[in-house]
Design an enzyme around this catalytic site. Structure first.
Site, PDB file in Angstrom:
ATOM      1  N   ASP A 171      12.209 -27.474  89.447  1.00 24.45           N
ATOM      2  CA  ASP A 171      13.575 -28.082  89.014  1.00 24.45           C
ATOM      3  C   ASP A 171      14.395 -26.979  89.318  1.00 24.45           C
ATOM      4  O   ASP A 171      14.455 -25.636  89.793  1.00 24.45           O
ATOM      5  CB  ASP A 171      13.460 -28.137  87.360  1.00 24.45           C
ATOM      6  CG  ASP A 171      14.808 -28.359  86.963  1.00 24.45           C
ATOM      7  OD1 ASP A 171      15.411 -29.402  87.522  1.00 24.45           O
ATOM      8  OD2 ASP A 171      15.341 -27.818  85.903  1.00 24.45           O
ATOM      9  N   ASP A 186      18.499 -26.496  88.018  1.00 21.88           N
ATOM     10  CA  ASP A 186      19.375 -25.918  86.864  1.00 21.88           C
ATOM     11  C   ASP A 186      18.414 -25.290  85.838  1.00 21.88           C
ATOM     12  O   ASP A 186      17.322 -26.164  85.188  1.00 21.88           O
ATOM     13  CB  ASP A 186      20.260 -27.087  86.312  1.00 21.88           C
ATOM     14  CG  ASP A 186      21.457 -27.122  87.265  1.00 21.88           C
ATOM     15  OD1 ASP A 186      22.164 -26.175  87.700  1.00 21.88           O
ATOM     16  OD2 ASP A 186      21.709 -28.402  87.642  1.00 21.88           O
TER      17      ASP A 186
HETATM   18 CA    CA Z   1      16.475 -27.939  84.299  1.00 23.60          CA
END
Ligand code: CA
Length: 227
Positions: free
Chosen positions: A8, A10
């Site tokens: 992922d 962020d």
């Molecule tokens: Ca995230």
């Protein structure tokens, strides 16, 4: 044998969630939507337009088009990019170096549709990941917590089987997406949510930070990893 690690963005590659929360709160206020920082963390990982359509439905009882939601999301993006650039997550480079040395390829799977961030990934992590191995909001119709983004990530990595991959996620919806795709999902708790929230989402294992995962990655591979 793990063939690919899907990250992922962020809250995993970048310590960016604080900025995102502020941008969400400020931008939605302009449209009469009350979104709190807690809401931003709870919905993290979903496609921005999906979060906006949901909030508008909840608070104003109306359905808006994806185009309307995109216009609102553009304001959120504008505010986010006016802020000081979020730092690279401590430990992430060291973790990727170990993964690369182990012969495992790296992909990025993000719900973000903010094109400048994609460019930044290539600037900061270009030695580990190539552009065709980045999955964004534009690659899927159904975002996290649906499995689609991670299934696309597996395809882009070369049609890798879910059982030959790991996911590294920090948010409940992202963890649910990884688990729904049938992939062993590692939670790194880099935000304000409790560990239990991430475990309840289905995480197979949890580390308190990306650095903690990096520090014990080799022992994870040799001892704790189930395959
Ligand atoms: Ca995230």
């Amino acid at each position: 044998m793990i063939k690919v690690a899907l990250f992922d963005m962020d809250g995993v590659l970048y310590d960016s969630m604080g900025n995102h929360a502020v941008a969400w709160v400020q931008s939605m206020k302009k449209f009469g939507i009350n979104m709190t920082a807690d809401d931003a963390y709870a919905t993290e990982g979903a496609r921005g337009v999906d979060t906006i359509r949901y909030m508008v439905k909840q608070q104003q009882n109306r359905d808006i088009t994806e185009a309307e939601a995109q216009a609102m999301y553009d304001e959120k993006s504008r505010i986010f990019h006016s802020m000081k650039e979020a730092p690279i997550m401590p430990g992430i480079i060291e973790l990727m170096e170990q993964i690369k040395q182990a012969g495992i390829s790296i992909g990025i799977v993000t719900g973000s549709g903010q094109r400048p961030l994609i460019a930044r990934i290539l600037k900061d992590f270009g030695q580990f990941v190539s552009p065709e191995h980045i999955t964004t909001a534009y690659d899927v119709k159904r975002g996290k917590p649906n499995p689609d983004p991670y299934l696309v990530g597996l395809q882009k990595a070369g049609n890798i089987a879910p059982t030959e991959a790991i996911v590294i996620e920090n948010a409940p919806l992202g963890i649910r997406a990884g688990v729904a795709a049938g992939i062993y999902t590692i939670a790194v708790n880099t935000g304000p949510l409790s560990d239990q929230v991430l475990l309840d989402a289905g995480a197979n294992i949890l580390f308190p930070s990306v650095k903690a995962l990096s520090d014990s990655f080799n022992s994870f591979l040799s001892e704790r990893c189930p395959f």
